[in-house]
Scaffold this active site. Structure first.
Site, mmCIF file in Angstrom:
data_model
loop_
_atom_site.group_PDB
_atom_site.id
_atom_site.type_symbol
_atom_site.label_atom_id
_atom_site.label_comp_id
_atom_site.label_asym_id
_atom_site.label_seq_id
_atom_site.Cartn_x
_atom_site.Cartn_y
_atom_site.Cartn_z
ATOM 1 N N GLU A 60 0.802 -1.218 0.000
ATOM 2 C CA GLU A 60 0.000 0.000 0.000
ATOM 3 C C GLU A 60 0.837 1.271 0.000
ATOM 4 O O GLU A 60 0.528 2.226 -0.718
ATOM 5 C CB GLU A 60 -0.963 -0.001 1.198
ATOM 6 C CG GLU A 60 -2.143 -0.925 1.052
ATOM 7 C CD GLU A 60 -1.828 -2.383 1.338
ATOM 8 O OE1 GLU A 60 -2.725 -3.231 1.168
ATOM 9 O OE2 GLU A 60 -0.663 -2.681 1.722
ATOM 10 N N HIS A 129 -10.300 -5.785 10.774
ATOM 11 C CA HIS A 129 -10.847 -5.571 9.436
ATOM 12 C C HIS A 129 -12.214 -4.889 9.472
ATOM 13 O O HIS A 129 -12.940 -4.903 8.477
ATOM 14 C CB HIS A 129 -10.979 -6.905 8.687
ATOM 15 C CG HIS A 129 -9.678 -7.498 8.280
ATOM 16 N ND1 HIS A 129 -8.778 -7.985 9.196
ATOM 17 C CD2 HIS A 129 -9.108 -7.680 7.065
ATOM 18 C CE1 HIS A 129 -7.716 -8.455 8.567
ATOM 19 N NE2 HIS A 129 -7.881 -8.271 7.268
#
Length: 347
Positions: A60, A129
């Site tokens: 990322e 998450h």
């Protein structure tokens, strides 16, 4: 006017903007061959090719940095981060580079990029998450942050974000992807059947009055705006309570005047958010009302938020931790009671 899903609105808008402007390019993990974890980019690799729909490594910080550089050199980059939780790996790029380049370069360079990412709980994806970092990004000058609640706003705000010359964090709640709503000009059974839609961009920095009301103002954003609207309609139908619902939708810049004017009209306010209670967007909304409409309040502002725990995996525990319609109903009634609403409306 077509009724389509939030997911379809995002997909169709990306395709439309890529057809309109050849400088729009997409980057992200598995957005090409796999068509995205949530199928937002389905079919776009086939239509636009690998030069404009780029599968990236699982890195990322690297591909967000690449998107910032490409944006500085003239492209309009749209980055998909698989979930907002993974954006933490690129937070230095967003906060220390994307947000600051225009200022630090004395206006000589802009960063026209969008970071799209789903967030939120309720999907049994466990603590790491299922988070919301709205307040983290909205805190940073130089970033714009939006969190649309409806398919129409998902489309309108995505168009505005892609066309903006500054970096935009575009937050999509996972639980909204399959929700449906009316979207002007979009829909049809296939891409070829869809008519070119009107250019109804939703300006960043504007809140939406989802429902007019006179007895109390509900402030919400993202998925909680949908919950707030459902509760407001039910209470009006069942108990005659007139509730105004404001979908904040733009977290930075924040449309403070719309929020303040609503509370001046209703004299009562409840805030609901799918964030932790402390230091969140809700706290900023309450501060805004306290500063701008304090003399108009008939009762203290109440807040409904997520329990301050890492979100559990177990379904029953997860649901217990998330804000729900019943929590909101209880806060609305407590606020009305504290203001003497029942006594004044007894016939």
């Amino acid at each position: 006017m077509a009724v389509i899903t939030y997911r379809q609105a995002l997909h169709d808008t990306l395709a439309e903007e890529m057809r309109r402007d050849p400088s729009v390019v997409l980057l992200g993990e598995e957005i090409g061959l796999f068509e995205g974890s949530y199928k937002i980019t389905a079919g776009l690799l086939k239509e636009f090719g690998p030069d404009r729909v780029m599968d990236t490594p699982i890195a990322e910080e690297g591909f967000v940095g690449a998107a910032i550089g490409a944006a500085m050199l003239g492209l309009r980059t749209v980055v998909e981060i698989m979930t907002v939780n993974f954006s933490l790996l690129a937070i230095d790029q967003m906060v220390n580079h994307a947000a600051k380049i225009h200022y630090m370069f004395g206006g000589q360079s802009r960063v026209p990029m969008v970071l799209r990412t789903p967030e939120g709980g309720g999907q049994q994806l466990a603590a790491t998450h299922s988070q919301n970092f709205s307040a983290w990004y909205a805190y940073v000058p130089g970033l714009k942050v939006v969190a649309p609640a409806t398919p129409a706003d998902a489309r309108g705000l995505l168009k505005a974000s892609i066309r903006d010359d500054d970096p935009v964090v575009f937050l999509e709640n996972l639980a909204l992807y399959n929700t449906k709503g009316e979207v002007p000009g979009l829909g049809g059974n296939s891409t070829s059947e869809r008519q070119p839609p009107p250019d109804d961009v939703v300006p960043i920095g504007t809140a939406a009055v989802m429902k007019q009301g006179s007895d109390l103002t509900l402030l919400a954003y993202s998925r909680m705006s949908v919950v707030a609207l459902e509760v407001a309609r039910r209470l009006e139908q069942e108990q005659g309570i007139s509730i105004e619902v404001i979908d904040v939708r733009s977290l930075r810049p924040l449309d403070r005047p719309t929020l303040i004017e609503s509370v001046k009209k209703t004299s009562r306010c409840v805030v609901i958010e799918e964030d932790w209670y402390s230091y969140g967007v809700g706290a900023e909304l309450v501060a805004t009302i306290q500063e701008g409409a304090f003399d108009y309040l008939d009762a203290p502002i109440k807040r409904v938020a997520q329990a301050e725990v890492p979100l559990p995996y177990a379904k029953v525990m997860e649901q217990a931790a998330l804000p729900k319609a019943q929590n909101l109903v209880e806060s609305i009634k407590a606020t009305l009671d504290a203001s003497g609403y029942r006594a004044r409306t007894t016939r």
